[in-house]
Design a protein around this motif. Structure first.
Motif, PDB file in Angstrom:
ATOM      1  N   ASP A   1       6.160  11.869  29.232  1.00 16.47           N
ATOM      2  CA  ASP A   1       5.790  10.846  28.059  1.00 16.47           C
ATOM      3  C   ASP A   1       6.785  11.014  27.107  1.00 16.47           C
ATOM      4  O   ASP A   1       7.082  12.027  26.383  1.00 16.47           O
ATOM      5  CB  ASP A   1       4.374  11.238  27.655  1.00 16.47           C
ATOM      6  CG  ASP A   1       4.151  12.322  26.965  1.00 16.47           C
ATOM      7  OD1 ASP A   1       3.754  12.175  25.535  1.00 16.47           O
ATOM      8  OD2 ASP A   1       4.532  13.317  27.361  1.00 16.47           O
ATOM      9  N   LEU A   2       6.997   9.699  26.562  1.00 16.42           N
ATOM     10  CA  LEU A   2       8.108   9.742  25.424  1.00 16.42           C
ATOM     11  C   LEU A   2       7.506   8.767  24.609  1.00 16.42           C
ATOM     12  O   LEU A   2       7.484   7.503  24.641  1.00 16.42           O
ATOM     13  CB  LEU A   2       9.403   8.936  26.087  1.00 16.42           C
ATOM     14  CG  LEU A   2      10.333  10.029  27.240  1.00 16.42           C
ATOM     15  CD1 LEU A   2      11.418   9.398  27.534  1.00 16.42           C
ATOM     16  CD2 LEU A   2      10.407  11.416  26.574  1.00 16.42           C
ATOM     17  N   ALA A   3       6.966   9.271  23.674  1.00 13.43           N
ATOM     18  CA  ALA A   3       6.162   8.631  22.757  1.00 13.43           C
ATOM     19  C   ALA A   3       7.135   7.832  21.675  1.00 13.43           C
ATOM     20  O   ALA A   3       6.560   6.504  21.513  1.00 13.43           O
ATOM     21  CB  ALA A   3       5.763   9.829  21.467  1.00 13.43           C
ATOM     22  N   ARG A   4       8.387   8.080  21.618  1.00 15.64           N
ATOM     23  CA  ARG A   4       9.424   6.940  20.813  1.00 15.64           C
ATOM     24  C   ARG A   4       9.478   5.764  21.400  1.00 15.64           C
ATOM     25  O   ARG A   4       9.989   4.916  20.862  1.00 15.64           O
ATOM     26  CB  ARG A   4      10.590   7.857  20.384  1.00 15.64           C
ATOM     27  CG  ARG A   4      11.470   7.956  21.390  1.00 15.64           C
ATOM     28  CD  ARG A   4      12.856   8.786  20.818  1.00 15.64           C
ATOM     29  NE  ARG A   4      13.661   9.144  21.907  1.00 15.64           N
ATOM     30  CZ  ARG A   4      14.906   8.759  22.062  1.00 15.64           C
ATOM     31  NH1 ARG A   4      15.371   8.022  21.089  1.00 15.64           N
ATOM     32  NH2 ARG A   4      15.600   9.208  22.756  1.00 15.64           N
ATOM     33  N   HIS A   5       9.437   5.809  22.927  1.00 11.43           N
ATOM     34  CA  HIS A   5       9.496   4.618  23.551  1.00 11.43           C
ATOM     35  C   HIS A   5       8.122   4.114  23.941  1.00 11.43           C
ATOM     36  O   HIS A   5       7.907   3.105  24.644  1.00 11.43           O
ATOM     37  CB  HIS A   5      10.254   4.915  25.042  1.00 11.43           C
ATOM     38  CG  HIS A   5      11.669   5.304  24.674  1.00 11.43           C
ATOM     39  ND1 HIS A   5      12.643   4.429  24.456  1.00 11.43           N
ATOM     40  CD2 HIS A   5      12.276   6.765  24.808  1.00 11.43           C
ATOM     41  CE1 HIS A   5      13.841   5.020  24.175  1.00 11.43           C
ATOM     42  NE2 HIS A   5      13.857   6.285  24.547  1.00 11.43           N
ATOM     43  N   ASN A   6       7.212   4.882  23.328  1.00 10.73           N
ATOM     44  CA  ASN A   6       5.698   4.324  23.724  1.00 10.73           C
ATOM     45  C   ASN A   6       5.484   4.225  25.477  1.00 10.73           C
ATOM     46  O   ASN A   6       4.900   3.162  25.784  1.00 10.73           O
ATOM     47  CB  ASN A   6       5.442   3.333  23.060  1.00 10.73           C
ATOM     48  CG  ASN A   6       3.953   2.895  22.729  1.00 10.73           C
ATOM     49  OD1 ASN A   6       3.243   3.709  23.255  1.00 10.73           O
ATOM     50  ND2 ASN A   6       3.314   1.621  22.498  1.00 10.73           N
ATOM     51  N   ALA A   7       6.182   5.101  26.161  1.00 10.85           N
ATOM     52  CA  ALA A   7       6.015   5.091  27.724  1.00 10.85           C
ATOM     53  C   ALA A   7       6.113   6.215  28.255  1.00 10.85           C
ATOM     54  O   ALA A   7       6.525   7.117  27.752  1.00 10.85           O
ATOM     55  CB  ALA A   7       7.154   4.014  28.051  1.00 10.85           C
ATOM     56  N   ASN A   8       5.611   6.089  29.581  1.00 13.31           N
ATOM     57  CA  ASN A   8       5.812   7.425  30.664  1.00 13.31           C
ATOM     58  C   ASN A   8       6.763   7.013  31.669  1.00 13.31           C
ATOM     59  O   ASN A   8       7.234   6.035  31.790  1.00 13.31           O
ATOM     60  CB  ASN A   8       4.561   7.725  31.148  1.00 13.31           C
ATOM     61  CG  ASN A   8       3.325   8.035  29.986  1.00 13.31           C
ATOM     62  OD1 ASN A   8       3.650   8.540  28.972  1.00 13.31           O
ATOM     63  ND2 ASN A   8       2.138   7.270  30.398  1.00 13.31           N
ATOM     64  N   PHE A   9       7.550   8.042  32.249  1.00  9.48           N
ATOM     65  CA  PHE A   9       8.397   7.761  33.228  1.00  9.48           C
ATOM     66  C   PHE A   9       8.326   8.797  34.379  1.00  9.48           C
ATOM     67  O   PHE A   9       7.992  10.013  34.120  1.00  9.48           O
ATOM     68  CB  PHE A   9       9.810   7.776  32.849  1.00  9.48           C
ATOM     69  CG  PHE A   9      10.151   6.717  31.357  1.00  9.48           C
ATOM     70  CD1 PHE A   9      10.544   5.545  32.007  1.00  9.48           C
ATOM     71  CD2 PHE A   9       9.766   7.088  30.282  1.00  9.48           C
ATOM     72  CE1 PHE A   9      10.958   4.391  31.113  1.00  9.48           C
ATOM     73  CE2 PHE A   9      10.087   6.070  29.445  1.00  9.48           C
ATOM     74  CZ  PHE A   9      10.457   4.783  29.724  1.00  9.48           C
ATOM     75  N   CYS A  10       8.586   8.183  35.572  1.00 10.77           N
ATOM     76  CA  CYS A  10       8.749   9.133  36.888  1.00 10.77           C
ATOM     77  C   CYS A  10       9.934   9.803  36.876  1.00 10.77           C
ATOM     78  O   CYS A  10      11.083   9.280  35.828  1.00 10.77           O
ATOM     79  CB  CYS A  10       8.543   8.325  38.281  1.00 10.77           C
ATOM     80  SG  CYS A  10       9.792   7.256  38.518  1.00 10.77           S
ATOM     81  N   ALA A  11      10.612  10.592  37.492  1.00 10.26           N
ATOM     82  CA  ALA A  11      11.751  11.451  37.620  1.00 10.26           C
ATOM     83  C   ALA A  11      12.733  10.460  37.899  1.00 10.26           C
ATOM     84  O   ALA A  11      13.610  10.318  37.061  1.00 10.26           O
ATOM     85  CB  ALA A  11      11.519  12.366  38.614  1.00 10.26           C
TER      86      ALA A  11
END
Ligand code: AMP
Ligand code: FES
Ligand code: ZN
Ligand code: ZN
Length: 318
Positions: A13-23
């Motif tokens: 989870d990347l709070a600064r992008h307000n989003a989560n990502f798969c590998a």
């Protein structure tokens, strides 16, 4: 937790992008951030021969991996600083990374090639270890790049590093340092171009990159840097970032975009006045450059073990 791009299971989870990502989409995001930094600041050209300064830590190995992945011609440079086991181990990580990918790593050992190491240099010159180390690394990055015919030196400084340095320089209003704190330093006579392609990525993101890409790196911090001011600034900025995600990136990136141009007349640089060091030929305002003075003093000094120069060792010695 779902990936913002594909809705598959996310790994970060990347709070600064307000989003989560798969590998897969995390890797894509990191590559794009590097491509953006490279393009925005005209860091690299496709035909460049790049010398990547690698320490065996996550940032510089990730940088080497990303640049090769993006199709650049990049060799590695490792400097054996003689900081006890920390240096022996970090060389192992850099060498295994290079060997596994058939990449070219140039290794310079301070002890065997120049007759000193960083603990001894710090004692001999009465500098703090990081200052003796910084002077040594800067000189050897420059000379190795010039001798090897490289177009540019790339280092693994990330957003956390640059924001912490900016924070320190701002606290003291070090105008000349602020004016020079750019992610690209152009080539000038005797010096190669220098770039920091990871300035849009954080320490945590680089650690995640290494996990996703199966890169083994030295996790320990340098024992001589433990407790230094820089690490304190990083902790402070992390506390601010926690409260208000995105602050670190906007502090640094907005400085570069909005403030640095206003300071361009304050760099204090007067390169025309530089002559050549009478010993090594490097550009310097003096007869002998500060690196050659450091080599002279340090190589004449008896070898100092690393334990005497670390914070805990100094305390024990008192
Ligand atoms: P540091 O000054 O330790 O924060 O490291 C900043 C950058 O300098 C790293 O990301 C590397 O690119 C480079 N670097 C640090 N230590 C070494 C080393 N021993 N040999 C070559 N490059 C290094
Ligand atoms: Fe330079 Fe630790 S790596 S003093
Ligand atoms: Zn995805
Ligand atoms: Zn010199």
């Amino acid at each position: 937790m779902k990936c913002r791009v594909c809705r598959g299971p996310a790994i970060i989870d990347l709070a600064r992008h307000n989003a989560n990502f798969c590998a897969e989409h995390f890797v894509q995001l990191c590559r794009r951030q590097v491509e953006k930094a490279v393009k925005d600041f005209s860091m690299l050209w496709p035909e460049d021969r790049i010398l990547v300064a690698v320490s065996g830590g996550k940032d510089s190995l990730a940088l080497w991996d990303i640049l090769v992945d993006l199709g650049y011609r990049a060799d590695g440079l490792y400097i054996g600083l003689g900081i006890g086991e920390y240096s022996d181990e970090s060389l192992g990580y850099a060498q295994r990374f290079a060997d596994a990918r058939g990449l070219n790593l140039r290794v310079i050992s301070l002890r065997s090639e120049l007759g000193y190491d960083i603990p001894t240099a710090a004692a001999a010159t009465r500098r703090v270890p990081c200052s003796a180390c910084g002077l040594t690394k800067r000189h050897l990055f420059d000379s190795a790049a010039m001798e090897g015919g490289y177009d540019v030196v790339a280092t693994g400084h990330n957003l956390d590093d640059e924001a912490a340095v900016l924070f320190g320089n701002t606290l003291r209003w070090e105008i000349e340092y602020l004016a020079r704190q750019l992610p690209v330093l152009p080539a000038r006579p005797g010096f190669p171009k220098k770039v920091k392609p990871l300035v849009r990525l954080t320490e945590r993101e680089m650690a995640a990159w290494c996990i996703v890409r199966n890169i083994d790196y030295i996790v320990e911090e340098c024992p001589m840097a433990v407790g230094n001011r820089h690490l304190g600034y990083k902790n402070t900025l992390n506390a601010i970032e926690e409260q208000s995600p995105g602050s670190k990136a906007s502090f640094y990136l907005n400085f570069i975009e909005r403030m640095a141009p206003l300071l361009s007349d304050h760099t204090g640089a007067s390169h025309d006045e530089l002559g050549e060091c009478s010993r090594c030929g490097s550009p310097t305002p003096n007869e002998v450059c500060s690196f050659c003075l450091l080599v002279e003093k340090s190589s004449q000094h008896e070898a100092v073990p690393v334990e005497f120069m670390t914070k805990s060792g100094r305390k024990r010695g008192r």
